[in-house]
Design a protein around this motif. Structure first.
Motif, PDB file in Angstrom:
ATOM      1  N   ARG A 220      58.712  34.161  37.682  1.00 38.47           N
ATOM      2  CA  ARG A 220      58.742  35.145  38.788  1.00 38.47           C
ATOM      3  C   ARG A 220      59.421  36.456  38.371  1.00 38.47           C
ATOM      4  NH1 ARG A 220      57.285  31.516  42.962  1.00 38.47           N
ATOM      5  NH2 ARG A 220      57.896  29.385  42.399  1.00 38.47           N
ATOM      6  N   ARG A 221      59.314  36.779  37.095  1.00 37.87           N
ATOM      7  CA  ARG A 221      59.887  38.036  36.609  1.00 37.87           C
ATOM      8  C   ARG A 221      58.899  39.182  36.698  1.00 37.87           C
ATOM      9  NH1 ARG A 221      62.030  37.469  30.814  1.00 37.87           N
ATOM     10  NH2 ARG A 221      62.922  39.506  31.336  1.00 37.87           N
ATOM     11  N   VAL A 222      57.601  38.882  36.624  1.00 37.87           N
ATOM     12  CA  VAL A 222      56.556  39.895  36.737  1.00 37.87           C
ATOM     13  C   VAL A 222      55.473  39.370  37.669  1.00 37.87           C
ATOM     14  CG1 VAL A 222      56.990  40.810  34.419  1.00 37.87           C
ATOM     15  CG2 VAL A 222      55.222  39.063  34.753  1.00 37.87           C
ATOM     16  N   GLY A 223      54.630  40.281  38.150  1.00 41.10           N
ATOM     17  CA  GLY A 223      53.542  39.907  39.039  1.00 41.10           C
ATOM     18  C   GLY A 223      52.319  39.424  38.279  1.00 41.10           C
ATOM     19  N   PHE A 224      51.369  38.895  39.028  1.00 37.61           N
ATOM     20  CA  PHE A 224      50.150  38.325  38.447  1.00 37.61           C
ATOM     21  C   PHE A 224      49.364  39.367  37.655  1.00 37.61           C
ATOM     22  CE2 PHE A 224      45.658  36.952  38.808  1.00 37.61           C
ATOM     23  CZ  PHE A 224      45.749  35.686  38.253  1.00 37.61           C
ATOM     24  N   LEU A 225      49.236  40.581  38.212  1.00 37.12           N
ATOM     25  CA  LEU A 225      48.456  41.614  37.529  1.00 37.12           C
ATOM     26  C   LEU A 225      49.181  42.189  36.314  1.00 37.12           C
ATOM     27  CD1 LEU A 225      46.833  43.568  40.508  1.00 37.12           C
ATOM     28  CD2 LEU A 225      45.812  41.807  39.048  1.00 37.12           C
ATOM     29  N   SER A 226      50.461  41.879  36.164  1.00 34.29           N
ATOM     30  CA  SER A 226      51.172  42.314  34.960  1.00 34.29           C
ATOM     31  C   SER A 226      50.732  41.541  33.724  1.00 34.29           C
ATOM     32  CB  SER A 226      52.683  42.140  35.144  1.00 34.29           C
ATOM     33  OG  SER A 226      53.184  43.049  36.096  1.00 34.29           O
ATOM     34  N   ILE A 227      50.164  40.352  33.923  1.00 33.20           N
ATOM     35  CA  ILE A 227      49.761  39.545  32.764  1.00 33.20           C
ATOM     36  C   ILE A 227      48.739  40.293  31.908  1.00 33.20           C
ATOM     37  CG2 ILE A 227      48.668  37.399  32.013  1.00 33.20           C
ATOM     38  CD1 ILE A 227      49.863  36.067  34.534  1.00 33.20           C
ATOM     39  N   PRO A 228      47.583  40.714  32.458  1.00 31.86           N
ATOM     40  CA  PRO A 228      46.647  41.459  31.606  1.00 31.86           C
ATOM     41  C   PRO A 228      47.210  42.796  31.145  1.00 31.86           C
ATOM     42  CG  PRO A 228      45.913  41.463  33.896  1.00 31.86           C
ATOM     43  CD  PRO A 228      47.025  40.466  33.795  1.00 31.86           C
ATOM     44  N   ALA A 229      48.040  43.429  31.957  1.00 33.38           N
ATOM     45  CA  ALA A 229      48.597  44.728  31.555  1.00 33.38           C
ATOM     46  C   ALA A 229      49.478  44.584  30.323  1.00 33.38           C
ATOM     47  CB  ALA A 229      49.389  45.322  32.719  1.00 33.38           C
TER      48      ALA A 229
ATOM     49  N   LEU B 133      44.756  40.623  44.441  1.00 33.56           N
ATOM     50  CA  LEU B 133      45.517  39.755  43.541  1.00 33.56           C
ATOM     51  C   LEU B 133      46.929  40.267  43.276  1.00 33.56           C
ATOM     52  CD1 LEU B 133      42.720  38.997  40.901  1.00 33.56           C
ATOM     53  CD2 LEU B 133      43.489  37.528  42.769  1.00 33.56           C
ATOM     54  N   ARG B 134      47.253  41.422  43.841  1.00 37.07           N
ATOM     55  CA  ARG B 134      48.545  42.045  43.537  1.00 37.07           C
ATOM     56  C   ARG B 134      49.728  41.164  43.960  1.00 37.07           C
ATOM     57  NH1 ARG B 134      48.932  46.945  42.072  1.00 37.07           N
ATOM     58  NH2 ARG B 134      46.880  47.415  42.967  1.00 37.07           N
ATOM     59  N   ASP B 135      49.587  40.464  45.069  1.00 46.09           N
ATOM     60  CA  ASP B 135      50.712  39.693  45.596  1.00 46.09           C
ATOM     61  C   ASP B 135      50.527  38.190  45.432  1.00 46.09           C
ATOM     62  OD1 ASP B 135      52.053  42.026  46.487  1.00 46.09           O
ATOM     63  OD2 ASP B 135      50.758  42.101  48.259  1.00 46.09           O
ATOM     64  N   VAL B 136      49.700  37.787  44.460  1.00 48.67           N
ATOM     65  CA  VAL B 136      49.487  36.357  44.201  1.00 48.67           C
ATOM     66  C   VAL B 136      50.809  35.682  43.833  1.00 48.67           C
ATOM     67  CG1 VAL B 136      48.596  34.825  42.387  1.00 48.67           C
ATOM     68  CG2 VAL B 136      47.045  36.365  43.593  1.00 48.67           C
ATOM     69  N   THR B 137      51.029  34.489  44.378  1.00 50.19           N
ATOM     70  CA  THR B 137      52.249  33.741  44.059  1.00 50.19           C
ATOM     71  C   THR B 137      51.998  32.739  42.941  1.00 50.19           C
ATOM     72  OG1 THR B 137      51.799  31.936  45.619  1.00 50.19           O
ATOM     73  CG2 THR B 137      52.929  33.906  46.485  1.00 50.19           C
ATOM     74  N   VAL B 138      53.081  32.257  42.367  1.00 52.69           N
ATOM     75  CA  VAL B 138      52.980  31.222  41.330  1.00 52.69           C
ATOM     76  C   VAL B 138      52.281  29.986  41.889  1.00 52.69           C
ATOM     77  CG1 VAL B 138      54.307  29.628  39.894  1.00 52.69           C
ATOM     78  CG2 VAL B 138      54.968  32.038  40.029  1.00 52.69           C
ATOM     79  N   GLU B 139      52.643  29.589  43.097  1.00 54.01           N
ATOM     80  CA  GLU B 139      52.060  28.397  43.698  1.00 54.01           C
ATOM     81  C   GLU B 139      50.552  28.542  43.865  1.00 54.01           C
ATOM     82  OE1 GLU B 139      56.272  28.442  44.264  1.00 54.01           O
ATOM     83  OE2 GLU B 139      54.766  29.962  44.792  1.00 54.01           O
ATOM     84  N   GLN B 140      50.094  29.715  44.248  1.00 52.77           N
ATOM     85  CA  GLN B 140      48.651  29.942  44.398  1.00 52.77           C
ATOM     86  C   GLN B 140      47.945  29.916  43.044  1.00 52.77           C
ATOM     87  OE1 GLN B 140      49.059  33.723  46.374  1.00 52.77           O
ATOM     88  NE2 GLN B 140      48.573  32.862  48.390  1.00 52.77           N
ATOM     89  N   ALA B 141      48.585  30.477  42.028  1.00 50.13           N
ATOM     90  CA  ALA B 141      47.943  30.578  40.719  1.00 50.13           C
ATOM     91  C   ALA B 141      47.799  29.230  40.035  1.00 50.13           C
ATOM     92  CB  ALA B 141      48.734  31.537  39.822  1.00 50.13           C
ATOM     93  N   VAL B 142      48.709  28.301  40.286  1.00 46.98           N
ATOM     94  CA  VAL B 142      48.635  27.008  39.596  1.00 46.98           C
ATOM     95  C   VAL B 142      47.829  25.977  40.396  1.00 46.98           C
ATOM     96  CG1 VAL B 142      50.815  27.389  38.405  1.00 46.98           C
ATOM     97  CG2 VAL B 142      50.800  26.141  40.577  1.00 46.98           C
ATOM     98  N   ALA B 143      47.316  26.369  41.560  1.00 46.70           N
ATOM     99  CA  ALA B 143      46.545  25.444  42.405  1.00 46.70           C
ATOM    100  C   ALA B 143      45.067  25.545  42.055  1.00 46.70           C
ATOM    101  CB  ALA B 143      46.776  25.750  43.877  1.00 46.70           C
ATOM    102  N   HIS B 144      44.663  24.906  40.946  1.00 44.28           N
ATOM    103  CA  HIS B 144      43.264  24.952  40.519  1.00 44.28           C
ATOM    104  C   HIS B 144      42.403  24.147  41.483  1.00 44.28           C
ATOM    105  CE1 HIS B 144      39.645  24.547  38.078  1.00 44.28           C
ATOM    106  NE2 HIS B 144      40.125  25.531  37.327  1.00 44.28           N
ATOM    107  N   PRO B 145      41.209  24.676  41.827  1.00 43.32           N
ATOM    108  CA  PRO B 145      40.366  23.973  42.810  1.00 43.32           C
ATOM    109  C   PRO B 145      39.710  22.708  42.285  1.00 43.32           C
ATOM    110  CG  PRO B 145      39.234  25.917  41.949  1.00 43.32           C
ATOM    111  CD  PRO B 145      40.633  25.974  41.422  1.00 43.32           C
ATOM    112  N   LYS B 146      39.691  22.510  40.960  1.00 40.92           N
ATOM    113  CA  LYS B 146      38.961  21.368  40.390  1.00 40.92           C
ATOM    114  C   LYS B 146      39.862  20.357  39.702  1.00 40.92           C
ATOM    115  CE  LYS B 146      34.587  22.336  41.290  1.00 40.92           C
ATOM    116  NZ  LYS B 146      33.709  21.407  42.021  1.00 40.92           N
TER     117      LYS B 146
END
Length: 391
Positions: free
Chosen positions: A341-350, A189-202
């Motif tokens: 796009r200022r921080v990465g996906f794993l920065s959110i929980p950190a 998940l370190r290099d997850v993009t914004v586009e991937q994160a907002v693409a919910h499967p349902k």
């Protein structure tokens, strides 16, 4: 005839509520419609539903709203601002309130409806996450009936009996779709993009809630909501990942029985329950055909290593007081920074974890204390974002 105020009328939940109301013209009537800044959209809804009152949040737009209503030949009275909305939901203009204003902006009107003893169809997460203790106390004192409208808590509402049978409750089980990254490791998940994160499967959702689904923070916030709504400690709330999203939640009792509520993922079902409970009315949603949906129901535990936001929410619930408000505020700042796009996906929980550690919980004795905690958390999280984005 139930007189309904729809707060957040121009949003998706508002549209679903008005759809159900329109299906029952002899039983339900929209008497108050409220929106944020979309004057034209609000006026169009007034054309369709003919409410007695229309409220725009931005007071600078009152004149425009009044002119547009008059130009449309409508007798709907125009209002603007929080004070007007609080007065309407607390008075005789309605007896039922759909609380679907997004964010902390929905808290004053939600509290006013609870204090006035209204039937409150609650879709505003922040009212419970930020001020759950205050809201539930207001509902008790005012004699309000709260019916949660998000699918998971509405499912629990339908499965839980009234007291004293509720004494036999063993635990509540919330289901989660797992989001777009179900099954992936933390490292991946370190290099997850914004586009991937907002693409919910349902579902197609807004960017913020889509990211919350991807991190499982949305389920963590729902754990906190469930604690307040159903007076259940965190150690009796469990989360299971259910990728089919057909079982909306389950309730287990001490005798070994487990009740579940199933249905297609359509908000109109929950809204129909809210309007009519304990009766049932048509919602416009078709029944569930399990064979057509694939005939399989799968469940798995959440991966708290890959998705620590869920663990952090349980920690905030256990800490109590202002901790859930800190959690929510830090998460909003971190998600916004990720979307920019200022921080990465794993920065959110950190960032959330760092903020919770820096701001220990204090008693949530008033709205002022909660607002102060919210502001402090946003300042701390913003500094953490700056540190990470400049590194």
């Amino acid at each position: 005839m139930k007189r309904v105020a729809v707060l957040g009328a121009t949003g998706s939940i508002g549209a679903s509520a008005l759809d159900v109301i329109a299906r029952h013209p002899t039983a339900l009537r929209a008497t108050v419609l409220a929106a944020g800044r979309q004057v034209d959209a609000l006026v169009e809804l007034c054309r369709q539903h003919r409410p007695e009152h229309a409220v725009i949040a931005d007071e600078a737009m009152l004149g425009r709203l009044r002119d547009r209503l008059r130009g449309a030949g409508l007798s709907t009275i125009a209002h603007a601002g929080d004070a007007a909305l609080v007065e309407l939901v607390g008075g005789d203009a309605c007896d039922t309130v759909v609380a679907a204003i997004v964010g902390a902006a929905g808290l004053p009107s939600t509290l006013a409806a609870a204090r006035a003893g209204k039937r409150l169809l609650l879709a505003n997460k922040e009212s419970l996450v930020l001020a759950g203790e205050l809201l539930m106390a207001a509902a008790r004192e005012g004699g309000a009936t709260i019916v949660p409208i998000d699918s998971e808590h509405n499912a629990i509402f339908q499965c839980l009996p009234d007291a004293p049978a509720r004494d036999g409750l063993a635990r509540i089980i919330l289901t989660a779709s797992g989001g777009p990254f179900r099954g992936r490791s933390r490292a991946s998940l370190r290099d997850v993009t914004v586009e991937q994160a907002v693409a919910h499967p349902k579902w197609s959702m807004g960017p913020k809630i889509s990211v919350d689904s991807a991190t499982l923070m949305n389920k963590g916030l729902e754990v906190i909501e469930a604690h307040h709504l159903f007076d259940v400690d965190g150690d009796r709330i469990q989360v299971l990942v259910h990728p089919q999203s057909l079982v909306h939640s389950l309730v287990e009792f001490v005798d070994g029985s487990t009740l579940a509520q199933l249905g297609l993922p359509d908000m109109r079902t929950a809204l129909a329950v809210g309007f009519a409970w304990p009766q049932r009315i048509a919602s416009g949603v078709s029944g569930l055909d399990l064979l057509a949906e694939g005939g399989r129901l799968e469940f798995e535990p959440p991966d708290l290593d890959a998705f620590p936001c869920l663990r952090l929410a349980f920690d905030a619930l256990a800490a109590g007081g202002t901790a859930p408000a800190v959690l929510n505020a830090a998460n909003e700042v971190a998600v916004s920074a990720f979307l920019q796009r200022r921080v990465g996906f794993l920065s959110i929980p950190a960032i959330v974890e760092d903020t919770l550690a820096a701001l220990p919980a204090i008693p949530a004795v008033s709205l002022d204390a909660l607002h102060d905690a919210d502001a402090a958390a946003r300042r701390h999280a913003s500094r953490a974002v700056d540190d990470r984005s400049s590194a």
